[in-house]
Scaffold this motif. Structure first.
Motif, mmCIF file in Angstrom:
data_model
loop_
_atom_site.group_PDB
_atom_site.id
_atom_site.type_symbol
_atom_site.label_atom_id
_atom_site.label_comp_id
_atom_site.label_asym_id
_atom_site.label_seq_id
_atom_site.Cartn_x
_atom_site.Cartn_y
_atom_site.Cartn_z
ATOM 1 N N SER A 18 0.837 -1.207 0.000
ATOM 2 C CA SER A 18 0.000 0.000 0.000
ATOM 3 C C SER A 18 0.869 1.253 0.000
ATOM 4 C CB SER A 18 -0.942 0.000 1.216
ATOM 5 O OG SER A 18 -1.836 -1.084 1.151
ATOM 6 N N ASP A 19 1.943 1.226 0.789
ATOM 7 C CA ASP A 19 2.869 2.355 0.826
ATOM 8 C C ASP A 19 3.540 2.560 -0.538
ATOM 9 O OD1 ASP A 19 4.483 4.432 2.276
ATOM 10 O OD2 ASP A 19 6.108 3.059 1.752
ATOM 11 N N ALA A 20 3.929 1.453 -1.185
ATOM 12 C CA ALA A 20 4.550 1.569 -2.511
ATOM 13 C C ALA A 20 3.568 2.148 -3.521
ATOM 14 C CB ALA A 20 5.058 0.204 -2.978
ATOM 15 N N LEU A 21 2.292 1.735 -3.452
ATOM 16 C CA LEU A 21 1.268 2.304 -4.345
ATOM 17 C C LEU A 21 1.082 3.797 -4.075
ATOM 18 C CD1 LEU A 21 -1.438 -0.515 -4.248
ATOM 19 C CD2 LEU A 21 -0.087 0.180 -6.247
ATOM 20 N N ASN A 22 1.068 4.180 -2.799
ATOM 21 C CA ASN A 22 0.949 5.600 -2.455
ATOM 22 C C ASN A 22 2.113 6.400 -3.026
ATOM 23 O OD1 ASN A 22 -1.479 5.378 -1.077
ATOM 24 N ND2 ASN A 22 -0.517 5.136 0.922
ATOM 25 N N ARG A 23 3.314 5.854 -2.910
ATOM 26 C CA ARG A 23 4.496 6.541 -3.444
ATOM 27 C C ARG A 23 4.395 6.691 -4.968
ATOM 28 N NH1 ARG A 23 8.969 6.568 0.154
ATOM 29 N NH2 ARG A 23 8.475 5.494 2.096
ATOM 30 N N ALA A 24 3.944 5.610 -5.614
ATOM 31 C CA ALA A 24 3.850 5.646 -7.081
ATOM 32 C C ALA A 24 2.846 6.685 -7.545
ATOM 33 C CB ALA A 24 3.470 4.265 -7.612
ATOM 34 N N PHE A 25 1.646 6.637 -7.019
ATOM 35 C CA PHE A 25 0.587 7.488 -7.556
ATOM 36 C C PHE A 25 0.573 8.895 -6.965
ATOM 37 C CE2 PHE A 25 -0.898 3.230 -8.747
ATOM 38 C CZ PHE A 25 -0.940 3.444 -10.128
ATOM 39 N N SER A 26 1.524 9.180 -6.061
ATOM 40 C CA SER A 26 1.704 10.577 -5.636
ATOM 41 C C SER A 26 2.700 11.284 -6.558
ATOM 42 C CB SER A 26 2.185 10.639 -4.183
ATOM 43 O OG SER A 26 3.469 10.054 -4.055
ATOM 44 N N ASP A 27 3.264 10.556 -7.512
ATOM 45 C CA ASP A 27 4.204 11.134 -8.477
ATOM 46 C C ASP A 27 3.396 11.875 -9.548
ATOM 47 O OD1 ASP A 27 6.061 11.741 -10.435
ATOM 48 O OD2 ASP A 27 6.982 9.745 -10.447
ATOM 49 N N PRO A 28 3.438 13.202 -9.563
ATOM 50 C CA PRO A 28 2.613 13.954 -10.517
ATOM 51 C C PRO A 28 3.025 13.739 -11.971
ATOM 52 C CG PRO A 28 4.129 15.428 -9.366
ATOM 53 C CD PRO A 28 4.257 14.083 -8.725
ATOM 54 N N ALA A 29 4.255 13.283 -12.197
ATOM 55 C CA ALA A 29 4.721 13.096 -13.577
ATOM 56 C C ALA A 29 3.942 12.012 -14.305
ATOM 57 C CB ALA A 29 6.209 12.773 -13.579
ATOM 58 N N LEU A 30 3.392 11.037 -13.582
ATOM 59 C CA LEU A 30 2.615 9.984 -14.234
ATOM 60 C C LEU A 30 1.362 10.561 -14.886
ATOM 61 C CD1 LEU A 30 2.801 7.106 -11.580
ATOM 62 C CD2 LEU A 30 3.968 7.215 -13.794
ATOM 63 N N GLY A 31 0.588 11.329 -14.117
ATOM 64 C CA GLY A 31 -0.619 11.946 -14.654
ATOM 65 C C GLY A 31 -0.311 12.928 -15.766
ATOM 66 N N GLN A 32 0.773 13.673 -15.588
ATOM 67 C CA GLN A 32 1.145 14.649 -16.632
ATOM 68 C C GLN A 32 1.458 13.952 -17.949
ATOM 69 O OE1 GLN A 32 4.359 16.797 -14.783
ATOM 70 N NE2 GLN A 32 3.019 17.698 -13.229
ATOM 71 N N MET A 33 2.163 12.824 -17.884
ATOM 72 C CA MET A 33 2.482 12.085 -19.100
ATOM 73 C C MET A 33 1.217 11.533 -19.759
ATOM 74 S SD MET A 33 4.549 10.935 -21.382
ATOM 75 C CE MET A 33 6.174 11.215 -20.708
ATOM 76 N N LEU A 34 0.323 10.978 -18.966
ATOM 77 C CA LEU A 34 -0.915 10.413 -19.522
ATOM 78 C C LEU A 34 -1.819 11.498 -20.094
ATOM 79 C CD1 LEU A 34 -1.758 7.825 -16.706
ATOM 80 C CD2 LEU A 34 -0.732 7.350 -18.951
ATOM 81 N N GLY A 35 -1.771 12.686 -19.531
ATOM 82 C CA GLY A 35 -2.676 13.750 -19.948
ATOM 83 C C GLY A 35 -2.153 14.626 -21.068
ATOM 84 N N LYS A 36 -0.947 14.366 -21.582
ATOM 85 C CA LYS A 36 -0.379 15.223 -22.636
ATOM 86 C C LYS A 36 -1.223 15.207 -23.887
ATOM 87 C CE LYS A 36 4.540 15.558 -21.660
ATOM 88 N NZ LYS A 36 5.884 15.299 -22.150
#
Length: 195
Positions: free
Chosen positions: A177-195
């Motif tokens: 759960s902590d690893a998932l929190n760390r992953a999806f708190s990375d704003p670069a993931l959403g920015q890449m998907l939303g380009k």
């Protein structure tokens, strides 16, 4: 006579405890992301896939000794659906429409469980210690561009007696759960998907 019965009962109890410590454990963790994610999409479809990139289902052993029969394992066919559901939920909460099927021309997100280890601690404290490590890699692709992030969660746990299956399941659930929190708190993931 009474003493012999007591010694026999004590020996049986000790044998049961030792056999329980040597028994393998197959854990069924249910990791959940518990932090909010930034909105980056407007309903666009995103292909989401979770995979197990580990070389083995075995995390370690309860005794910390290699080749022990007291293996602790998390089976790929049981953890991957959990990670898939959480990745889809995160993508949905980012404002996208997740799909498990590839969509031509649409962005994609791949979540890979790279490591999940349960090791005996090296510290020389009175109480035994377990060291847990989980590593999740998330790759976002969009329009020929790729962003990859690796997110590590570590936990040291001391205990007076060897943890049972429920305690180990809880520790592994919290770790992932902590690893998932760390992953999806990375704003670069959403920015890449939303380009």
């Amino acid at each position: 006579m009474l003493r012999r019965m007591y010694l026999t009962a004590s020996a049986l109890a000790a044998a049961l405890v030792l056999s329980a410590c040597a028994a393998p454990q197959s854990l069924l963790p249910e990791p959940k992301r518990s932090i909010p994610v930034a909105t980056a999409g407007q309903g666009q479809q995103v292909s989401v896939i979770a995979v197990d990139g580990r070389s083995s289902d075995v995390l370690g052993t309860r005794s910390g000794v290699a080749n022990s029969t007291a293996e602790i394992r998390v089976n790929a066919h049981e953890i991957v659906p959990q990670l898939q559901a959480e990745a889809e939920r995160a993508v949905h909460d980012m404002g996208f429409t997740p799909t498990a099927a590839p969509v031509e021309g649409a962005p994609s997100l791949t979540l890979t469980l790279k490591e999940l280890n349960y090791l005996r601690g090296a510290s020389q404290v009175v109480l035994p210690e377990a060291q847990l490590k989980g590593v999740i890699e998330v790759q976002a692709q969009n329009g020929g561009e790729t962003y990859t992030g690796k997110y590590t969660s570590l936990r040291n746990q001391s205990f007076a007696v060897a943890p049972n299956k429920a305690a180990n399941t809880s520790m592994v659930t919290e770790l992932l759960s902590d690893a998932l929190n760390r992953a999806f708190s990375d704003p670069a993931l959403g920015q890449m998907l939303g380009k």
